[in-house]
Write an enzyme that holds these catalytic residues in place. Structure first.
Site, short mmCIF file in Angstrom:
data_model
loop_
_atom_site.label_atom_id
_atom_site.label_comp_id
_atom_site.label_asym_id
_atom_site.label_seq_id
_atom_site.Cartn_x
_atom_site.Cartn_y
_atom_site.Cartn_z
N GLY B 15 0.84 -1.19 0.00
CA GLY B 15 0.00 0.00 0.00
C GLY B 15 0.88 1.25 0.00
O GLY B 15 2.06 1.20 -0.34
N PHE B 16 0.30 2.37 0.43
CA PHE B 16 1.06 3.62 0.42
C PHE B 16 2.34 3.50 1.27
O PHE B 16 3.41 3.95 0.85
CB PHE B 16 0.20 4.77 0.97
N GLY B 17 2.21 2.88 2.46
CA GLY B 17 3.35 2.81 3.37
C GLY B 17 4.42 1.84 2.90
O GLY B 17 5.60 2.20 2.81
N GLU B 173 -18.48 11.07 0.18
CA GLU B 173 -18.08 11.08 -1.23
C GLU B 173 -18.97 10.14 -2.04
O GLU B 173 -19.39 10.46 -3.15
CB GLU B 173 -16.60 10.71 -1.35
N ASP B 302 -1.93 2.24 8.98
CA ASP B 302 -3.17 1.98 9.72
C ASP B 302 -3.02 0.91 10.78
O ASP B 302 -3.85 0.82 11.69
CB ASP B 302 -4.26 1.51 8.75
N GLN B 318 -1.68 9.67 3.83
CA GLN B 318 -0.48 10.50 3.98
C GLN B 318 0.35 10.10 5.20
O GLN B 318 1.58 10.21 5.17
CB GLN B 318 -0.85 11.98 4.04
#
Lengths: 417, 417
Positions: B15-17, B173, B302, B318
């Protein structure tokens, strides 16, 4: 349901033929219903690019409602047709009420023809729908991932063996695209597999690939496929397909991925109408596409076998599209009280197949083209044939990117359920 | 497997991390393996746009091998991690051999939190994967198709009722995007349904939506949602979810589509490590992200709960990305024999949520923005955050097209199997 003119035309099938017919009837003094089990028109000639991770399904799929939404006399019905009651003049659907018609147009196309071996389908998907193409893409990409991890050389050989059945345009395009994808992936992104371990086999029962093309073009395609490392085996009919194994030419080939591209047969329209099927399961129609023996039923595209006037025509998108346009115009004139008894005439736009980057064949009558120029022609024509500017732009961006970098935008293995 | 430096760092999760951490380690004197059960990094903040037919999965998914292919000391392993053997220093996978590490980085993120009612999941999918998003898209689009055909007013009301659980950014959203999609479809493309029949319900257990935002921004979002026809119900916890029915605030709501957006909990890392989970199932880590009680294991994103130094941090992309960059740099320095003991510091880039065309909220410290400007800022930032120029171009084209025409490129219902 719209009630504009009273006379009700029902079109079954939103492929090239059905959609062209419906489009011509927009604004005419008739009520039109277009029935399809999908919600979208699919640009099937580019499905192999979904399977090989170049494009995404949405790039070649256009919602029928988007195309027809502004034509207020046309209604889209998402339903699966299971039969026709010609006595009651109604189309029977799986879940919903029968849909009644005054005039019926059947444009349901064709399905993969497993030559009497429907049990092969589970092991060897064809390439007719987005679902098929996504399944092939996932099988291909997973095979590379698994081959990278396995320590068993036999398992690895099996995982890196891809068998394509059928040496027509679909088989040739798939074999070429898989070879390009594989070499790129193995050179750049994988660590434990050498590109020469890739084993792509194209099986053709007849004496040569691309049998519909000129012999010189077929020879060119063969050379280009072989230069890309594809093992082309002609005169090699498939004898059996089981889980992870194909038998052909007496040889058992272990493989994790078999794709079926060995021809099509018509959807069961003959059965629905209770008529004797023609070759390939098609329905006999007159030169004006009227089903023989019926007053108010027309059949077009892959499901129709035109008797006389140059027919039967091959199962090509351009035939279906031209027939849809012809019939839409004819029915429109008829609704306006004018009549045109001219039969359908096919204008051959040429046939083409692409082997890979800078390599394609194109043939129109006596005009023949191969190589880079044929490839550019192929690309420009196919972008032009897409349905709107947005899709043209999206496909162009992805093609240019792939051309420049070798990368594929849609190398996506779904999350496992 | 690469054998460059000897010291072996295993990163679980792309993922992002995890991906940020791996990227920082490219070319460092260490062997890195990145393990993920997917083959791609997913840009989750735009998943709701897959669900509402604006984008395709490939537009926001990037193959891990594509990102890391040229970094020859990094190896990608597609496998599902099922546990960690900290004694043997090995990561256990479902099908393959254990993967041994010298240093382990766990970046497995979070999963939907059904608040102890995992049986709700089958009726109310969340929005964490491409598969989830495609399933929601299909359910939404099919509901409209079925509503168009049914003659039963109750069935029709049920089909046109969409329930979104959770008033955080995801729920807001989604509700906004479904409202825009629905109104467009019903005005332009459908014949038998009026836009006012659309019934979108956003359920929030707490006293207000967007609880992480400033009260004024939350009020703005509420007004904009209500102006779009969304029925926002605060202080209304869900009591039960069954097939085609949600119970909330004592009321039974018949619906064909429920989407879960009511928060997440950490992946079961605490269980794998045999430690006491912190709030939300997270694992306690020191300010340098080292798992407390272990010498060679780090947890970020997370799944981590930083003790002290401003932590624990919210479950945001972020945070994970910055922690990945921090840890990658730290491990790289360490491998080069240099050390940096500075703890992780979070630089807040601001938070944002989009309600629809020309309507968004953005907040960074005391700076607040709403409306058209916030929306443009949101769009530009999200395009910029995409992984490469090709994806930026593809997403921009589709956004501009949707902005100008209201159309959605990916209104695709899969072929039924």
């Amino acid at each position: 349901m719209p009630q504009v003119g009273g006379h009700r035309i029902v079109i079954v099938g939103g492929g090239f033929g059905g959609l062209a017919c419906a489009s011509k009837l927009g604004g005419a003094p008739v009520d039109v219903s277009l029935i399809d089990k999908r919600n979208h028109n699919l640009f099937q000639p580019l499905l192999y690019q979904i399977a090989t991770a170049i494009l995404s399904p949405a790039d070649i799929s256009e919602p029928l409602r988007r195309t027809l939404g502004k034509k207020r006399n046309i209604d889209v019905v998402m339903a699966e047709v299971v039969g026709i009651d010609a006595q009651r003049k109604a189309v029977l659907t799986r879940d919903g009420a029968p849909v009644e018609y005054d005039t019926l147009v059947i444009a349901t196309g064709s399905v993969d023809n497993y030559l009497g071996h429907d049990e092969w389908k589970q092991h060897a998907p064809g390439l007719k729908t987005n679902r098929d193409a996504r399944q092939v893409r996932e099988t291909l990409l997973l095979a590379f991932e698994r081959a990278e991890l396995t320590l068993d050389p036999e398992e690895r050989r099996k995982l890196l063996t891809f068998v394509i059945v059928g040496g027509g345009p679909t088989g040739v395009e798939l074999a070429g695209a898989i070879a390009e994808l594989g070499v790129f992936l193995l050179q750049r992104d994988f660590r434990n597999i050498a590109p020469k371990e890739l084993n792509i086999i194209l099986l053709e029962a007849g004496p040569g690939i691309l049998s519909g093309f000129d012999e010189k073009l077929a020879q060119y395609a063969l050379r280009r496929l072989e230069a890309r490392g594809v093992d082309v085996r002609v005169n090699t009919p498939v004898e059996a397909i089981a889980a992870e194994e194909v038998t052909a030419g007496g040889e058992k080939i272990p493989t994790a991925c078999v794709i079926w591209g060995a021809g099509v047969r018509a959807t069961p329209v003959a059965e629905w109408l209770g008529v004797e099927p023609q070759r390939g399961g098609r329905v006999a129609v007159a030169p004006d596409l009227g089903a023989i023996g019926f007053e108010d039923i027309y059949v077009l595209g892959d499901a129709a076998s035109v008797q006389g006037e140059g027919g039967p025509f091959p199962a090509l998108a351009q035939v279906a599209k031209q027939q849809g346009q012809y019939l839409g115009r004819k029915l429109r004139l008829s609704a306006e009280g004018r009549h045109d008894d001219a039969p359908f005439r096919f204008r051959n736009r040429g046939i083409t197949a692409v082997i890979g980057r800078n390599a394609a064949v194109f043939q129109s009558g006596r005009f023949k083209l191969t190589g880079r120029l044929a490839w550019w022609l192929w690309a420009i024509v196919h972008v032009y044939l897409l349905v709107n500017f947005e899709k043209r732009l999206l496909v162009s961006v992805q093609w240019i990117w792939t051309f420049l970098t070798g990368q594929r935008n849609a190398r996506l293995i779904d999350d496992r359920s």
